[in-house]
Design a protein around this motif. Structure first.
Motif, PDB file in Angstrom:
ATOM      1  N   MET A 280       0.857  -1.198   0.000  1.00 38.96           N
ATOM      2  CA  MET A 280       0.000   0.000   0.000  1.00 38.96           C
ATOM      3  C   MET A 280       0.885   1.236   0.000  1.00 38.96           C
ATOM      4  O   MET A 280       1.779   1.374   0.826  1.00 38.96           O
ATOM      5  N   ASN A 281       0.657   2.158  -0.954  1.00 35.02           N
ATOM      6  CA  ASN A 281       1.487   3.355  -0.996  1.00 35.02           C
ATOM      7  C   ASN A 281       0.925   4.435  -0.081  1.00 35.02           C
ATOM      8  O   ASN A 281      -0.147   4.304   0.506  1.00 35.02           O
ATOM      9  N   GLY A 282       1.708   5.561   0.014  1.00 35.16           N
ATOM     10  CA  GLY A 282       1.315   6.617   0.943  1.00 35.16           C
ATOM     11  C   GLY A 282      -0.030   7.218   0.623  1.00 35.16           C
ATOM     12  O   GLY A 282      -0.851   7.473   1.516  1.00 35.16           O
ATOM     13  N   ALA A 283      -0.284   7.463  -0.678  1.00 31.92           N
ATOM     14  CA  ALA A 283      -1.571   8.043  -1.066  1.00 31.92           C
ATOM     15  C   ALA A 283      -2.719   7.099  -0.734  1.00 31.92           C
ATOM     16  O   ALA A 283      -3.777   7.519  -0.251  1.00 31.92           O
ATOM     17  N   GLN A 284      -2.510   5.783  -0.993  1.00 31.80           N
ATOM     18  CA  GLN A 284      -3.547   4.810  -0.666  1.00 31.80           C
ATOM     19  C   GLN A 284      -3.815   4.762   0.826  1.00 31.80           C
ATOM     20  O   GLN A 284      -4.960   4.608   1.259  1.00 31.80           O
ATOM     21  N   LEU A 285      -2.732   4.877   1.613  1.00 32.94           N
ATOM     22  CA  LEU A 285      -2.921   4.886   3.066  1.00 32.94           C
ATOM     23  C   LEU A 285      -3.770   6.064   3.490  1.00 32.94           C
ATOM     24  O   LEU A 285      -4.686   5.932   4.303  1.00 32.94           O
ATOM     25  N   MET A 286      -3.489   7.243   2.933  1.00 36.42           N
ATOM     26  CA  MET A 286      -4.245   8.431   3.312  1.00 36.42           C
ATOM     27  C   MET A 286      -5.718   8.270   2.935  1.00 36.42           C
ATOM     28  O   MET A 286      -6.599   8.678   3.689  1.00 36.42           O
ATOM     29  N   VAL A 287      -5.957   7.681   1.750  1.00 36.65           N
ATOM     30  CA  VAL A 287      -7.342   7.444   1.352  1.00 36.65           C
ATOM     31  C   VAL A 287      -8.004   6.470   2.318  1.00 36.65           C
ATOM     32  O   VAL A 287      -9.135   6.676   2.761  1.00 36.65           O
ATOM     33  N   ARG A 288      -7.264   5.406   2.649  1.00 37.65           N
ATOM     34  CA  ARG A 288      -7.827   4.408   3.567  1.00 37.65           C
ATOM     35  C   ARG A 288      -8.105   5.017   4.932  1.00 37.65           C
ATOM     36  O   ARG A 288      -9.155   4.791   5.523  1.00 37.65           O
ATOM     37  N   GLU A 289      -7.134   5.808   5.431  1.00 38.77           N
ATOM     38  CA  GLU A 289      -7.333   6.439   6.734  1.00 38.77           C
ATOM     39  C   GLU A 289      -8.502   7.425   6.678  1.00 38.77           C
ATOM     40  O   GLU A 289      -9.299   7.513   7.602  1.00 38.77           O
ATOM     41  N   ALA A 290      -8.583   8.183   5.568  1.00 34.89           N
ATOM     42  CA  ALA A 290      -9.649   9.167   5.453  1.00 34.89           C
ATOM     43  C   ALA A 290     -11.023   8.499   5.418  1.00 34.89           C
ATOM     44  O   ALA A 290     -12.020   9.061   5.892  1.00 34.89           O
TER      45      ALA A 290
ATOM     46  N   ALA B 234      12.563   4.471  -5.558  1.00 37.03           N
ATOM     47  CA  ALA B 234      12.038   5.837  -5.603  1.00 37.03           C
ATOM     48  C   ALA B 234      10.549   5.871  -5.274  1.00 37.03           C
ATOM     49  O   ALA B 234      10.071   6.789  -4.594  1.00 37.03           O
ATOM     50  N   THR B 235       9.809   4.858  -5.740  1.00 35.70           N
ATOM     51  CA  THR B 235       8.377   4.803  -5.450  1.00 35.70           C
ATOM     52  C   THR B 235       8.126   4.652  -3.959  1.00 35.70           C
ATOM     53  O   THR B 235       7.301   5.359  -3.377  1.00 35.70           O
ATOM     54  N   VAL B 236       8.860   3.744  -3.324  1.00 37.12           N
ATOM     55  CA  VAL B 236       8.675   3.526  -1.878  1.00 37.12           C
ATOM     56  C   VAL B 236       9.149   4.745  -1.095  1.00 37.12           C
ATOM     57  O   VAL B 236       8.517   5.142  -0.111  1.00 37.12           O
ATOM     58  N   ALA B 237      10.256   5.362  -1.525  1.00 32.87           N
ATOM     59  CA  ALA B 237      10.748   6.557  -0.837  1.00 32.87           C
ATOM     60  C   ALA B 237       9.721   7.685  -0.906  1.00 32.87           C
ATOM     61  O   ALA B 237       9.527   8.425   0.076  1.00 32.87           O
ATOM     62  N   ARG B 238       9.050   7.802  -2.053  1.00 31.07           N
ATOM     63  CA  ARG B 238       8.007   8.823  -2.190  1.00 31.07           C
ATOM     64  C   ARG B 238       6.834   8.510  -1.269  1.00 31.07           C
ATOM     65  O   ARG B 238       6.246   9.414  -0.663  1.00 31.07           O
ATOM     66  N   GLN B 239       6.494   7.241  -1.134  1.00 28.55           N
ATOM     67  CA  GLN B 239       5.423   6.852  -0.223  1.00 28.55           C
ATOM     68  C   GLN B 239       5.779   7.211   1.219  1.00 28.55           C
ATOM     69  O   GLN B 239       4.928   7.700   1.976  1.00 28.55           O
ATOM     70  N   ILE B 240       7.032   6.997   1.595  1.00 31.97           N
ATOM     71  CA  ILE B 240       7.469   7.351   2.947  1.00 31.97           C
ATOM     72  C   ILE B 240       7.373   8.859   3.154  1.00 31.97           C
ATOM     73  O   ILE B 240       6.921   9.332   4.203  1.00 31.97           O
ATOM     74  N   ALA B 241       7.788   9.631   2.145  1.00 31.86           N
ATOM     75  CA  ALA B 241       7.699  11.094   2.251  1.00 31.86           C
ATOM     76  C   ALA B 241       6.249  11.548   2.415  1.00 31.86           C
ATOM     77  O   ALA B 241       5.951  12.448   3.212  1.00 31.86           O
ATOM     78  N   LEU B 242       5.333  10.915   1.674  1.00 35.96           N
ATOM     79  CA  LEU B 242       3.917  11.261   1.794  1.00 35.96           C
ATOM     80  C   LEU B 242       3.381  10.913   3.183  1.00 35.96           C
ATOM     81  O   LEU B 242       2.580  11.659   3.756  1.00 35.96           O
TER      82      LEU B 242
END
Length: 487
Positions: A1-11, A432-440
């Motif tokens: 699950m990427n950072g954006a997906q996590l935010m959607v899930r949390e929201a 890079a994809t995972v690093a971006r997810q961590i930053a998000l």
């Protein structure tokens, strides 16, 4: 699950859906804060308690056991929002030379390297006697406040922004208690503070768990990539088929093990010309033949720094020996011995210091890029350790020339290099994809904390949906007014 997906899930989770603005707001009177919930106060920190300076001995006082001690550097490197345990202790007989701190005291770093980090803070939640060292500013609340809430509030993005404006200095930034007294603090009623602290504790644990999982994924990706490189450069697999080679032989080299029968195992000096860089001699610099030069620190794995290089004298007759040309492999002689990268010709001419070895193949069939991958495996396999664990390791020219590697035929080297370059690109994209997810995730966490402690979101509905934790609310620690003369 990427950072954006996590935010959607949390929201979309019921708890996050329960986060809504408060019913009514009013102007806070503070530009950066804007509106706050109508029933909240906005106070200057100096009206909520008192300040005093920390002081103590030196790191030489540190002991494995004794009185927990918080030093100002720990506020940058170890603690964020809350201090639940100290990095170190001071011996009991030395503790009297330090400033005692209580549960609920907020500790601010009095100095820092940048405005962004000045005044970094955390609240003391250590449940025993503790002390702090010098360059720490201690704030002790004199009203009833929730200790954990104060920690979140003093360390949120808006508070950090205020503290940055208070910093003074040029090379080292400082902040003073007189400045911190003016810090604007949104202050909800105590029951709201407790609810906010509970919700943020729950949400922060979840987000940090996701972040740790993503960080572990990066580690696993690195391990997987290195395993593929190891298999390819030692011949455990034929990259053309994905299968082992038909026949193997003992290489006689521990980290290589068995290698394909048709590969040649030879000392590096047999296949590559090796040259150590020029000794830097300040007394002999004339300024007549200045050339930029590379240092050990400029050579990282598969990357060479070419910005703001220093210069040294390299006479025209020394150019062939002490400069690099495209395709040269540069290997670190000290530090992380064996770290290497290929020069691509960004600067011409460009020299190199004695801390670097320059390698050039004696035969056009050899590929420096293949050796680059082989060196990375040799380093991770401990091939260059040579018993230097307790001293400063150096990879002398003789040692480097004697190290043995397995060399496939030139065309096969090219095939392996292309395969591994494609592997590198594939893993770089995934990294890079995972690093971006961590930053998000970090940004999501920062914004969530800020929005809640400044009253943009009401947590009461979300707290009602949290799993029961016993009589959590009744058992919450809070800071009472206490004796105002007790330091």
């Amino acid at each position: 699950m990427n950072g954006a997906q996590l935010m959607v899930r949390e929201a979309r989770s019921s708890r996050m859906r329960a986060l809504r603005p408060y019913p009514a707001y009013r102007d806070s009177g503070v530009e950066w804060l804007g509106e706050v919930p109508e029933h909240w106060e906005v106070r200057r920190l100096g009206t909520l308690g008192r300040f005093f300076k920390g002081g103590g001995g030196t790191k030489a006082d540190e002991a494995k056991k004794g009185v927990p001690c918080v030093r100002y550097g720990d506020l940058y490197t170890r603690h964020e929002f809350h201090i639940t345990e100290s990095r170190g202790c001071v011996a009991l007989h030395r503790a009297g030379a330090y400033t005692p701190i209580r549960y609920g005291d907020v500790l601010f770093a009095g100095s820092g390297e940048t405005l962004e980090e000045i005044g970094t803070s955390a609240v003391n939640l250590i449940g025993e006697s503790a002390v702090c060292g010098g360059d720490v500013i201690v704030f002790r609340p004199m009203i009833d406040v929730d200790a954990e809430f104060i920690g979140w509030s003093m360390g949120c993005r808006q508070a950090s922004s205020q503290k940055a404006r208070m910093g003074r200095g040029i090379t080292v930034m400082h902040i003073y208690s007189g400045d911190l007294k003016c810090l604007a603090v949104p202050l909800p009623p105590l029951h709201d503070q407790t609810a906010i602290a509970r919700f943020l504790d729950h949400a922060d644990r979840r987000i940090r768990r996701y972040i740790r999982a993503k960080q572990r994924l990066i580690e696993l990706l690195q391990e997987e990539k290195q395993a593929i490189i190891h298999q390819a450069v030692t011949g455990q697999i034929d990259v053309r088929t994905g299968q082992p080679y038909p026949a193997y032989k003992d290489s006689g080299v521990e980290w290589l093990g068995e290698v394909p029968e048709h590969w040649e195992v030879a000392g590096l000096g047999y296949r590559y010309e090796q040259c150590l860089g020029k000794m830097l001699d300040g007394k002999r610099i004339t300024g007549q033949h200045l050339v930029p030069y590379l240092r050990n620190v400029d050579v990282q794995w598969d990357e060479i720094n070419v910005a703001d290089l220093p210069q040294m004298d390299i006479r025209p007759d020394e150019i062939p020996r002490y400069t690099v040309r495209p395709g040269d492999l540069l290997v670190c002689e000290g530090g992380e011995v064996g770290r290497c990268a290929i020069w691509r010709g960004e600067i011409d001419p460009c020299g190199f210091q004695k801390a670097l070895h320059r390698l050039r193949p004696r035969d056009d069939a050899d590929r420096p890029r293949f050796l680059h991958y082989a060196l990375s495996v040799a380093v991770t396999s401990g091939a260059f350790a040579d018993g230097h664990e307790s001293t400063i390791a150096h990879l002398t020219g003789d040692k480097l020339r004697r190290h043995r590697f397995a060399f496939p035929l030139g065309d096969e080297q090219t095939t392996i290099v292309r395969y591994l370059d494609a592997t590198e690109r594939r893993f770089s994209v995934r990294h890079a994809t995972v690093a971006r997810q961590i930053a998000l995730l970090h940004e999501y966490r920062t914004r969530l904390i800020a929005d809640i402690v400044t009253g943009k979101l009401d947590v009461q509905g979300a707290v009602a949906e949290l799993p029961p934790e016993g009589d959590w609310l009744a058992g919450r620690d809070r800071i009472a007014g206490g004796d105002r003369n007790d330091s």
